[in-house]
Enzyme design. Structure first.
Site, PDB file in Angstrom:
ATOM      1  CB  CYS A 131     -10.205   2.059   5.422  1.00  8.85           C
ATOM      2  SG  CYS A 131     -11.200   0.559   5.365  1.00  8.85           S
ATOM      3  CD  GLU A 154     -11.842  -6.213   3.134  1.00  8.02           C
ATOM      4  OE1 GLU A 154     -11.411  -5.318   2.371  1.00  8.02           O
ATOM      5  OE2 GLU A 154     -11.658  -6.188   4.361  1.00  8.02           O
ATOM      6  CG  HIS A 202      -2.031  -0.983   1.211  1.00  5.81           C
ATOM      7  ND1 HIS A 202      -1.793  -2.322   1.358  1.00  5.81           N
ATOM      8  CD2 HIS A 202      -3.374  -0.845   1.088  1.00  5.81           C
ATOM      9  CE1 HIS A 202      -2.944  -2.972   1.332  1.00  5.81           C
ATOM     10  NE2 HIS A 202      -3.914  -2.112   1.148  1.00  5.81           N
TER      11      HIS A 202
END
Length: 661
Positions: free
Chosen positions: A417, A321, A140
């Site tokens: 997040c 997800e 990330h």
């Protein structure tokens, strides 16, 4: 290196809008007075009982202000960036010297944490300083950089201060030297899309073409062969950061299984998917790239016609997800991440800039009024990461298939997040109400959120005031005030929501007939010379809708979901007793609107008579029997707006209910 020649003060936007709305002002003030201060406390680890963040402390350690080691996820920096972005939007709407001073202090720490070459990432600076840019698949780095760039751009536009903007310009320039197809550069991209849309924002602000080209590079490079994630994995000795997910080889997870222009179905991690599509749409709109536009159209169609929940949420599977397959939309195991619906809204807004079609705004509205605000408690202090459409707390406590589902919102998360994402979206909601099409001399009204706005059309300013009772009665009034005594000729395009069959439109007290306006792509377009006393009245009758799912959706077959206006409704155990699966709704049962306990923000509850199925006799020790008969007991049913669920006693909840004759 020369800095881009950015003006000392932001340019006047095409439009500005100050929200004053009976429904949404509450949320914006909640973000201002509760959410942003609460999240500041969370980022500083001062919320009792909540998981620690230490995100601010990571920056202080990297800046040399404190001693210690990095704590938390590799993407912990992004929580701070999103908090700054949310604060920036609040400051843009209303001065707050105390908040501004607080943000300025954080920015100074961030600037001190930046490395001499422009690199900025606390995880790698503190924990693995020699491993920069070696694990793009998992770690990330560009994602965090993208969120910081968005924060820098937003804060510059809000305050005119370029301290953070200069930091992110240096960061973007550093990234531009590292990545590319020239000798010595990395021909890669991030595992989690975000940098692409952030670079486009930086391009819009600085007008530096290199940021547009870098954004396009990251999009074009994704899915190229040989696969970059596999090559970098080999080069770093095949080490893995997240052992439970094979991000290196599972390329659909990061939408890197094909070049983006060749993708036709929504695959993999839902948030990554819609962030990528938002950037694709930005670049397509700016450059006229037909192949990118066609890919956006295909992917949008696949999601909204086959892979989206009725609440505007996306992502069916807790594993990765992710999207699964067409029509696979189970309500009880839904992942439906709050961030995914926020990303869908980001994308919808951009699709509206690419093509003025109300179906994009309809999806934006559905996600906003249902999943997004369901993701936050009514007091603004607790949050959902996952937004199911059906829960049973007793089963979810013992069945690991439901381990991702919560029946109570949480104070914070190890992976946090969603809370700052909600904050930055709601704080910037003014940017989603209108879409000015300057070349067409047309103002598109996308969301009926009250407030005062100013627009530039034909190089002239137009003021527009909206008074909205859209969420309660469907009534909206707009006052048009051109900056000209002679008036101005232009078009106002008023979206007809997809839930409204027969919209009513009055201009200056006179009801208009369909022949008096143009109906195109879901908008009622009124073209005239607008004068300072002109008034538009809209009425969207809020008929109660019994929504049904596509016949291929197994989990909703034979069931209905209740919708009124933009809101989906649900049953909760606290109103209807345990055993919601026993309840049936007769096809023609009439509803009463607004009876019983008053609901928040003027959105009424709904009541009707249904049926509860109860078995005759005693089951004894039998688990299955052939001689069972069912009694049908009349029962009053109370439906509440989905966004309000889980704010009272814990219990069952269901959006879908079995329909009977």
């Amino acid at each position: 290196m020369t800095k881009p020649d950015v003006p000392h003060h932001p340019q006047t936007p095409v439009y500005s809008h100050k929200i004053n709305d009976p429904f949404w002002s509450h949320y914006i003030e909640l973000v201002r007075n509760v959410v942003v201060p609460y999240q500041w406390e969370a980022l500083n680890d001062r919320i009792e009982g909540a998981e620690p963040s230490r995100a601010i402390r990571n920056f202080r350690i990297a800046a040399g202000e404190e001693e210690g080691v990095h704590y938390g996820m590799v993407f912990q920096d992004s929580d701070v960036a999103k908090w700054i972005e949310a604060a920036a939007y609040l400051l843009s709407a209303k001065p707050d010297p105390e908040l501004e001073a607080l943000v300025d202090s954080v920015i100074e720490t961030i600037a001190m944490a930046q490395q001499a070459d422009g690199y900025l990432n606390t995880y790698f600076t503190l924990r693995e300083p020699g491993a920069r840019w070696t694990n793009l698949a998992e770690c990330h780095e560009l994602y965090c950089a993208g969120h910081m760039i968005e924060a820098g751009v937003a804060y510059y536009h809000a305050t005119g201060k370029r301290r953070l903007l200069d930091v992110v310009i240096r960061l973007a320039d550093h990234i531009g030297t590292v990545f590319g197809t020239d000798a010595g550069q990395l021909p890669g991209y991030d595992g989690h899309q975000e940098i692409e849309l952030a670079l486009f924002k930086l391009y819009e602000t600085t007008q530096e073409e290199k940021y547009l080209e870098l954004s396009r590079y990251f999009l074009d490079q994704r899915g190229a062969s040989p696969h970059f994630f596999v090559e970098e994995w080999e080069q770093r000795g095949r080490s893995i950061h997240f052992g439970e997910l094979d991000m290196v080889h599972r390329h659909t997870y990061s939408q890197s299984h094909l070049p983006v222009r060749e993708q036709s179905t929504a695959e993999g991690h839902a948030v990554r998917m819609v962030y990528m599509c938002a950037a694709m749409t930005d670049v397509a709109a700016e450059t006229g790239d037909t192949s990118l536009k066609e890919a956006c159209d295909r992917l949008w169609s696949n999601i909204v016609s086959k892979r989206m929940y009725i609440t505007g949420s996306i992502g069916s599977s807790a594993k990765e997800e992710a999207f699964t397959g067409d029509y696979d939309l189970p309500g009880d195991t839904a992942y439906a991440e709050t961030c995914a619906s926020i990303g869908l809204i980001f994308w919808a807004k951009r699709m509206l800039q690419l093509k003025q079609d109300s179906r994009y705004a309809d999806v934006m509205e559905r996600a906003l009024y249902n999943t997004v605000i369901s993701g936050m408690s009514l007091d603004g202090q607790r949050f959902f990461y996952v937004n199911p459409l059906e829960v049973d707390p007793e089963i979810q406590r013992v069945n690991p298939n439901y381990a991702h589902v919560r029946t109570r919102r949480q104070g914070w998360f190890g992976c946090a997040c969603c809370p700052p994402n909600i904050a930055r979206l709601l704080a910037s909601l003014d940017q989603y109400v209108y879409t000015p099409a300057v070349e067409q001399a047309t103002l598109y009204v996308q969301l009926y959120i009250g407030g005062d706005a100013e627009f530039t059309i034909k190089d002239r300013r137009v003021a527009l005031s909206m008074t909205s009772d859209y969420t309660s009665t469907g009534e909206v009034k707009l006052m048009v005030r051109p900056d000209s005594s002679e008036g101005m000729a232009f078009t106002i395009a008023l979206r007809k929501p997809d839930w409204c069959e027969n919209a009513e439109l009055w201009i200056n007290g006179k009801k208009t007939e369909p022949s008096e306006f143009t109906y195109e792509s879901g908008y009622m377009k009124v073209t005239r010379t607008w004068k300072g006393s002109d008034e538009i009245l809209l009425h969207f009758p809020m008929e109660l809708l019994r929504m049904k799912g596509h016949e291929y959706i197994k989990s909703t077959f034979g069931k209905v979901a209740i919708q009124r206006g933009p809101f989906m409704y649900c049953l909760e155990e606290v109103d209807n007793g345990r055993g919601l699966h026993r309840i049936q709704l007769p096809q023609y049962a009439p509803f009463s609107i607004g009876s019983g306990e008053k609901m928040p923000l003027g959105v009424p509850a709904l009541t009707t008579m249904g049926q509860r199925m109860v078995s005759q006799g005693d089951w004894g020790t039998h688990l299955y029997r052939s001689d069972v008969q069912w009694d049908i007991h009349p029962t009053e049913l109370r439906f509440i707006p989905y966004f309000t669920w889980a704010n009272r006693d814990e219990g069952e909840m269901s959006v879908w209910i079995r329909e009977c004759e």
